[in-house]
Write an enzyme that holds these catalytic residues in place. Structure first.
Site, PDB file in Angstrom:
ATOM      1  CD  GLU A 141      -1.471  -2.380   1.890  1.00 28.57           C
ATOM      2  OE1 GLU A 141      -0.259  -2.664   1.791  1.00 28.57           O
ATOM      3  OE2 GLU A 141      -2.298  -3.133   2.421  1.00 28.57           O
ATOM      4  CE  LYS A 162       5.731  -9.975   3.978  1.00 27.22           C
ATOM      5  NZ  LYS A 162       6.020  -8.576   3.796  1.00 27.22           N
ATOM      6  CD1 TRP A 188       1.494 -10.527   2.530  1.00 26.42           C
ATOM      7  CD2 TRP A 188       1.807 -10.881   4.716  1.00 26.42           C
ATOM      8  NE1 TRP A 188       1.955  -9.370   3.092  1.00 26.42           N
ATOM      9  CE2 TRP A 188       2.168  -9.553   4.436  1.00 26.42           C
ATOM     10  CE3 TRP A 188       1.913 -11.353   6.029  1.00 26.42           C
ATOM     11  CZ2 TRP A 188       2.617  -8.675   5.408  1.00 26.42           C
ATOM     12  CZ3 TRP A 188       2.373 -10.483   7.004  1.00 26.42           C
ATOM     13  CH2 TRP A 188       2.722  -9.152   6.688  1.00 26.42           C
TER      14      TRP A 188
HETATM   15  P1  AMP Z   1       3.878  -6.446   1.830  1.00 26.55           P
HETATM   16  O1  AMP Z   1       2.686  -5.639   1.527  1.00 26.55           O
HETATM   17  O2  AMP Z   1       3.757  -7.873   1.440  1.00 26.55           O
HETATM   18  O3  AMP Z   1       5.121  -5.819   1.317  1.00 26.55           O
HETATM   19  O4  AMP Z   1       4.035  -6.508   3.415  1.00 26.55           O
HETATM   20  C1  AMP Z   1       4.061  -5.357   4.205  1.00 26.55           C
HETATM   21  C2  AMP Z   1       4.167  -5.753   5.655  1.00 26.55           C
HETATM   22  O5  AMP Z   1       5.383  -6.457   5.878  1.00 26.55           O
HETATM   23  C3  AMP Z   1       4.183  -4.621   6.627  1.00 26.55           C
HETATM   24  O6  AMP Z   1       2.887  -4.136   6.911  1.00 26.55           O
HETATM   25  C4  AMP Z   1       4.860  -5.266   7.839  1.00 26.55           C
HETATM   26  O7  AMP Z   1       3.934  -6.049   8.581  1.00 26.55           O
HETATM   27  C5  AMP Z   1       5.852  -6.202   7.186  1.00 26.55           C
HETATM   28  N1  AMP Z   1       7.188  -5.570   7.068  1.00 26.55           N
HETATM   29  C6  AMP Z   1       7.695  -4.904   6.010  1.00 26.55           C
HETATM   30  N2  AMP Z   1       8.944  -4.495   6.244  1.00 26.55           N
HETATM   31  C7  AMP Z   1       9.255  -4.878   7.507  1.00 26.55           C
HETATM   32  C8  AMP Z   1      10.405  -4.747   8.350  1.00 26.55           C
HETATM   33  N3  AMP Z   1      11.514  -4.127   7.950  1.00 26.55           N
HETATM   34  N4  AMP Z   1      10.333  -5.277   9.590  1.00 26.55           N
HETATM   35  C9  AMP Z   1       9.219  -5.901  10.021  1.00 26.55           C
HETATM   36  N5  AMP Z   1       8.119  -6.081   9.270  1.00 26.55           N
HETATM   37  C10 AMP Z   1       8.122  -5.572   8.032  1.00 26.55           C
END
Ligand code: AMP
Length: 538
Positions: free
Chosen positions: A326, A434, A439
């Site tokens: 997003e 994750k 996911w």
């Molecule tokens: P996505 O939309 O698949 O890229 O996932 C996004 C989600 O991944 C975020 O809302 C977080 O929950 C998790 N996420 C992304 N980057 C990090 C990070 N550096 N450390 C921990 N969680 C992360």
């Protein structure tokens, strides 16, 4: 000031005009291929003209199911620069989700890597909007396929016009791309990226105080081009004239290390699982990776020990960042402020292991129990973001109202913020696990388990995992009459046809009851702690 539209067309034109001899290096099924931006630009224009001949019109969604390679990069520009919408589809999702995504987006044409063809053949009869399938392959001929009507990418390109004119009259707010992200339960949710958002996000990738991508870099995006546009790197790299190395299908840590060494890569990006794999490779073989300026790591929390080994043992700088589908995705990057630099590495590591500082251009608030949290590194709250490259809704989806309120995106990530403004993710409110950057919906697995006639209730929780960061463990309470009879094997057999293989829980534990909150919800935190305690004892 002038109101000139911010369009992807300007990015490709800049690469063609100023950096015609810079290269796109692409690893494909048959080996390494090299294209100058001049050649790549002509191929991209040929593709745009071929797609137009096939009937692509302004606003049409064109799906891609592909690895990171030059053809995918051609689609990245040919589609939006003709006014259509580049819809990158995650090839690792279950056939049901891929089918939903294609129908929800109403994709008109699909560009498919040859190894993804069997997945699409399986769901072809469900796809309502697709009028043409194009197979991307190095081979001169099409593979045997039941897809229809089907075209050969390179043949179409040969017939295309290398000087096809891109659109420079589009509205900067027009959609340029879209990507679906997994939901807590049910079908994935679509995010639409505008030209303006993508251009401004690319600009942010070039800032010295964020990732500082420049013409001098050789960028290797390991993060898939179907995952938030490989974090936007391919767009920024084209615009800035950066050499790109695209690692192609089925790469291994060894292949990545070899590519980094031979192509003198300076920046690369991937999830922790990728970097843990690379670390293992570096432990067993010797490579000269001295050109690497940093490895960008996001998607899941970068383990502290991993950062330390890369930096201290291998002298490879590490950069931790945070974002989501997003948010285009770059939102937070861990760069150390000048006055916080010290000789004490452990202190530096404390900063690097956090997700970091908000990037310029975005706004943030962190909402705790009693309003905005204190900047004390202690109080927890949900991170909310807004800005020109943050989505404002999900595509045709009622779940928009759950995440987008009062002009803010509520990320579902629970964070703390310290006195200097460094954010640390401590938990997430969304019930998702994750695994290796992808996911898994715990709720979907729970629902499937509870549909088994001998299971009374089930909860699925994430447990930390060295390689995949998180993996699901299922806890089930068996109905009285089935106690002692229902075994793990039977449950796995029951789940297998319903989910992708990597969604299956690593273990199934039989409990007498699932701990619950006062209002009867599963107390997953307690369950997680209980499981971790048991694991320690083992
Ligand atoms: P996505 O939309 O698949 O890229 O996932 C996004 C989600 O991944 C975020 O809302 C977080 O929950 C998790 N996420 C992304 N980057 C990090 C990070 N550096 N450390 C921990 N969680 C992360």
């Amino acid at each position: 000031m002038m109101q000139t539209p911010l369009l992807l067309t300007q990015m490709i034109e800049r690469a063609e005009k100023y950096f015609p001899q810079k290269q796109v290096i692409s690893r494909t099924e048959s080996g390494i291929q090299r294209f100058t931006y001049k050649e790549w630009g002509q191929r991209t224009r040929r593709l745009a003209s071929a797609l137009t001949k096939l009937g692509m019109q302004e606003g049409d969604k064109i799906g891609t199911l592909a690895w990171n390679h030059h053809r995918h990069l051609e689609a990245y520009f040919a589609i939006p620069c003709s006014g259509a919408v580049l819809h990158t589809i995650n090839i690792r999702l279950s056939p049901q989700h891929v089918s939903y995504i294609i129908n929800n987006a109403e994709d008109q044409i699909l560009l498919i890597d040859s190894d993804v063809v069997p997945l699409i053949e399986k769901i072809q009869h469900e796809l309502n909007s697709v009028k043409a399938y194009i197979i991307m392959t190095d081979s001169d001929t099409l593979p045997e396929t039941s897809l229809h009507p089907v075209y050969h990418y390179e043949t179409l390109l040969k017939e295309g016009d290398p000087s096809f004119a891109f659109r420079d009259d589009l509205d900067e707010n027009a959609p340029a791309g879209m990507c679906y992200t997994s939901a807590t339960t049910g079908n994935p949710k679509g995010v639409v990226y505008s030209h303006r958002g993508t251009v401004l996000h690319s600009l942010s990738l070039g800032l010295t105080d964020t990732t500082g991508i420049s013409e001098r870099d050789v960028a290797l995006p390991v993060v898939p081009m179907f995952h938030v546009n490989a974090w936007g790197l391919p767009f920024a790299a084209v615009w800035f004239g950066t050499t790109q190395v695209l690692p192609g299908p089925y790469f291994t840590p060894k292949i990545l290390a070899e590519l980094m060494e031979s192509e003198k890569v300076t920046v690369s990006a991937g999830v922790p699982t990728i970097w843990l794999g690379l670390l293992n490779e570096l432990e067993s073989n010797t490579y000269d990776l001295s050109t690497v300026r940093y490895l960008l790591c996001g998607g899941s929390a970068a383990p502290r020990g991993m950062i330390k080994t890369f930096e201290q043992k291998y002298n490879i700088p590490f950069m931790h960042a945070y974002g989501m589908t997003e948010t285009s995705p770059l939102a937070v990057v861990s760069v150390t402020k000048s006055y916080l630099e010290t000789e004490d590495y452990e202190e530096q590591l404390n900063i690097k292991a956090k997700q970091g500082l908000l990037v310029p251009g975005l706004e943030m608030k962190i909402i705790g129990k009693d309003g905005e949290v204190k900047w004390d590194g202690q109080e927890m709250g949900e991170l909310a973001l807004r800005g020109p490259w943050i989505a404002s809704e999900y595509y045709k989806d009622e779940r928009t109202q759950d995440s987008f309120r009062d002009g803010w995106l509520y990320t579902g990530d629970v964070v703390t913020i310290d006195e200097e403004g460094y954010i640390k993710i401590v938990d997430r409110t969304k019930d998702l696990i994750k695994s290796g950057g992808e996911w898994i919906s715990s709720v979907d697995i729970e629902n499937a388990l509870m549909a088994h006639e001998e299971i009374f209730e089930a909860a699925v929780v994430a447990v930390p995992h060295e390689q995949w960061q998180e993996r699901p463990i299922a806890c089930v309470v068996v109905k009285e009459q089935a106690k002692g009879k229902l075994d793990k094997q039977e449950i796995y057999e029951f789940l297998r046809p319903q989910f992708a293989k990597w969604w299956l829980p690593d273990d199934i534990l039989f409990l007498d009851e699932i701990p619950k909150t006062s209002v009867g919800k599963f107390l997953k935190r307690a369950l997680r702690e209980q499981i971790q305690e048991n694991m320690k004892e083992v």
